[in-house]
Design a protein around this motif. Structure first.
Motif, PDB file in Angstrom:
ATOM      1  N   LYS A  48      38.923  37.861  29.628  1.00  0.00           N
ATOM      2  CA  LYS A  48      38.958  37.085  30.866  1.00  0.00           C
ATOM      3  C   LYS A  48      39.867  37.920  31.898  1.00  0.00           C
ATOM      4  N   SER A  49      40.930  38.606  31.510  1.00  0.00           N
ATOM      5  CA  SER A  49      41.506  39.350  32.652  1.00  0.00           C
ATOM      6  C   SER A  49      40.708  40.363  32.934  1.00  0.00           C
ATOM      7  N   THR A  50      39.912  41.074  32.016  1.00  0.00           N
ATOM      8  CA  THR A  50      39.160  42.295  32.322  1.00  0.00           C
ATOM      9  C   THR A  50      38.134  41.852  33.421  1.00  0.00           C
ATOM     10  N   LEU A  51      37.518  40.733  33.141  1.00  0.00           N
ATOM     11  CA  LEU A  51      36.321  40.376  34.036  1.00  0.00           C
ATOM     12  C   LEU A  51      36.712  39.571  35.336  1.00  0.00           C
ATOM     13  N   LEU A  52      38.147  39.080  35.340  1.00  0.00           N
ATOM     14  CA  LEU A  52      38.432  38.320  36.645  1.00  0.00           C
ATOM     15  C   LEU A  52      38.952  39.520  37.526  1.00  0.00           C
ATOM     16  N   LYS A  53      39.549  40.449  36.979  1.00  0.00           N
ATOM     17  CA  LYS A  53      40.098  41.467  37.675  1.00  0.00           C
ATOM     18  C   LYS A  53      39.155  41.930  38.563  1.00  0.00           C
ATOM     19  N   ARG A  54      37.900  42.395  37.915  1.00  0.00           N
ATOM     20  CA  ARG A  54      36.776  42.929  38.577  1.00  0.00           C
ATOM     21  C   ARG A  54      36.300  42.110  39.705  1.00  0.00           C
ATOM     22  N   LEU A  55      36.121  40.762  39.315  1.00  0.00           N
ATOM     23  CA  LEU A  55      35.724  39.710  40.316  1.00  0.00           C
ATOM     24  C   LEU A  55      36.644  39.834  41.610  1.00  0.00           C
ATOM     25  N   PHE A  56      37.995  39.816  41.467  1.00  0.00           N
ATOM     26  CA  PHE A  56      38.834  39.578  42.645  1.00  0.00           C
ATOM     27  C   PHE A  56      38.828  41.069  43.406  1.00  0.00           C
ATOM     28  N   ALA A  57      38.363  42.038  42.773  1.00  0.00           N
ATOM     29  CA  ALA A  57      38.356  43.269  43.312  1.00  0.00           C
ATOM     30  C   ALA A  57      37.043  43.361  44.273  1.00  0.00           C
ATOM     31  N   GLU A  58      35.859  42.637  43.603  1.00  0.00           N
ATOM     32  CA  GLU A  58      34.740  42.747  44.585  1.00  0.00           C
ATOM     33  C   GLU A  58      34.737  41.599  45.567  1.00  0.00           C
ATOM     34  N   TYR A  59      35.500  40.598  45.430  1.00  0.00           N
ATOM     35  CA  TYR A  59      35.571  39.561  46.369  1.00  0.00           C
ATOM     36  C   TYR A  59      36.836  39.532  46.869  1.00  0.00           C
ATOM     37  N   PRO A  60      37.445  40.160  47.902  1.00  0.00           N
ATOM     38  CA  PRO A  60      38.844  39.909  48.052  1.00  0.00           C
ATOM     39  C   PRO A  60      39.080  38.879  48.835  1.00  0.00           C
ATOM     40  N   ASP A  61      40.195  38.218  48.906  1.00  0.00           N
ATOM     41  CA  ASP A  61      40.590  37.052  49.789  1.00  0.00           C
ATOM     42  C   ASP A  61      39.872  35.916  49.662  1.00  0.00           C
ATOM     43  N   THR A  62      39.153  35.930  48.421  1.00  0.00           N
ATOM     44  CA  THR A  62      38.581  34.701  48.095  1.00  0.00           C
ATOM     45  C   THR A  62      38.908  33.883  47.113  1.00  0.00           C
ATOM     46  N   PHE A  63      39.789  34.308  46.342  1.00  0.00           N
ATOM     47  CA  PHE A  63      40.131  33.575  45.112  1.00  0.00           C
ATOM     48  C   PHE A  63      41.703  33.516  45.293  1.00  0.00           C
ATOM     49  N   GLY A  64      42.334  32.278  44.683  1.00  0.00           N
ATOM     50  CA  GLY A  64      43.689  32.411  44.421  1.00  0.00           C
ATOM     51  C   GLY A  64      44.326  31.729  43.143  1.00  0.00           C
ATOM     52  N   PHE A  65      45.658  31.897  42.832  1.00  0.00           N
ATOM     53  CA  PHE A  65      45.881  31.377  41.912  1.00  0.00           C
ATOM     54  C   PHE A  65      46.992  30.136  42.058  1.00  0.00           C
ATOM     55  N   SER A  66      47.063  28.992  41.333  1.00  0.00           N
ATOM     56  CA  SER A  66      48.247  27.981  41.937  1.00  0.00           C
ATOM     57  C   SER A  66      49.657  28.619  41.608  1.00  0.00           C
ATOM     58  N   VAL A  67      50.513  28.070  42.326  1.00  0.00           N
ATOM     59  CA  VAL A  67      51.781  28.622  42.159  1.00  0.00           C
ATOM     60  C   VAL A  67      52.360  27.463  41.123  1.00  0.00           C
ATOM     61  N   SER A  68      53.083  28.119  40.047  1.00  0.00           N
ATOM     62  CA  SER A  68      53.657  27.044  39.043  1.00  0.00           C
ATOM     63  C   SER A  68      54.947  26.527  39.375  1.00  0.00           C
ATOM     64  N   HIS A  69      55.494  25.545  38.877  1.00  0.00           N
ATOM     65  CA  HIS A  69      56.830  24.839  39.256  1.00  0.00           C
ATOM     66  C   HIS A  69      57.720  25.310  37.922  1.00  0.00           C
TER      67      HIS A  69
END
Ligand SMILES: Nc1ncnc2c1ncn2[C@@H]1O[C@H](COP(=O)(O)OP(=O)(O)OP(=O)(O)O)[C@@H](O)[C@H]1O
Length: 227
Positions: A48-69
């Protein structure tokens, strides 16, 4: 003693409040209609991390993570709303009681959790929220129809290959490795239930898996939203 109770007034207020709530819900859900959260799950070590890292690099400023409490105190340099939503134990437990968390847990005497509101906040910032969570979290998100999430499951080619990857990563003790493999069997069983996920990608060949993951998530630039 008699009090004058204007009967029409409460009715007026309740109608007003109901329409205000409907308006707020529409506003809220319009963000997740267009910026639908994506839940990416799969056994530990599937990639998961391997593939998501690649996706975020190819699509910058597109995805986000929620901020935990968290109820732990902020560390130097940490900012409320950036690293965590820092909160008191009382406020945290209140939110638990209101069913405001997708998942929450306690570590080292502090509470941590992912709130429904934090996920919606990512959509309101016009980003696709990616949730990299395990099976119990997936089941919780499925119950929250208001999040309008899509579900992708990343499967290993086999349990033998998964074990090889986990050993190759050199991050696990024998005990934690065995726990991860046992949990992987549960996740794979669940993934076979009809409707558990919208898309299953088998991470055999990395290029092929990345192509399939990207096709599902990016969806020709629509990111799963209806046209
Ligand atoms: N298609 C693949 N072929 C071979 N090795 C792979 C492939 N995909 C990922 N790997 C390797 O498998 C290991 C596990 O990958 P990764 O850390 O991305 O898994 P993960 O699903 O994010 O795990 P966790 O949930 O524990 O964080 C890594 O060493 C990675 O380089």
């Amino acid at each position: 003693m008699h009090y004058f109770v204007p009967r029409a007034l409460p009715a007026f207020f309740s109608r007003y409040l109901a329409s205000a709530a409907r308006f707020a819900n529409t506003m809220e859900s319009s963000a997740v209609q267009k910026f639908r959260p994506v839940v990416v799950s799969g056994p530990s070590g599937t990639g998961k991390s391997t593939l998501l890292k690649r996706l975020f690099a190819e699509y910058p400023d597109t995805f986000g993570f929620s901020v935990s409490h968290t109820t732990r105190a902020p560390r130097a340099g940490e900012e409320n709303g950036r690293e965590y939503n820092f909160t008191t134990k009382e406020a945290f437990l209140d939110l638990v009681a209101q069913n405001g968390f997708i998942e929450h847990a306690q570590f080292g005497g502090n509470h941590y959790g992912t709130s429904v509101a934090a996920i919606k906040t990512v959509a309101e910032k016009e980003r696709i929220c990616i949730l990299d969570i395990e099976m119990e979290g997936v089941k919780q998100v499925k119950l929250r129809k208001d999040l309008n999430a899509r579900f992708l499951f990343l499967a290993p080619p086999s349990l033998e290959e998964l074990e090889k990857r986990l050993r190759g990563r050199n991050t696990e003790t024998e005990d934690s490795l065995q726990k991860r493999l046992a949990q992987a069997k549960n996740e794979l069983e669940y993934s076979k239930q009809p409707g558990a996920h919208d898309k299953i990608v088998v991470n055999d060949d990395l290029e092929k898996a990345y192509g399939e993951l990207k096709e599902f998530i990016v969806d020709g630039g629509r990111f799963g939203a209806a046209q």
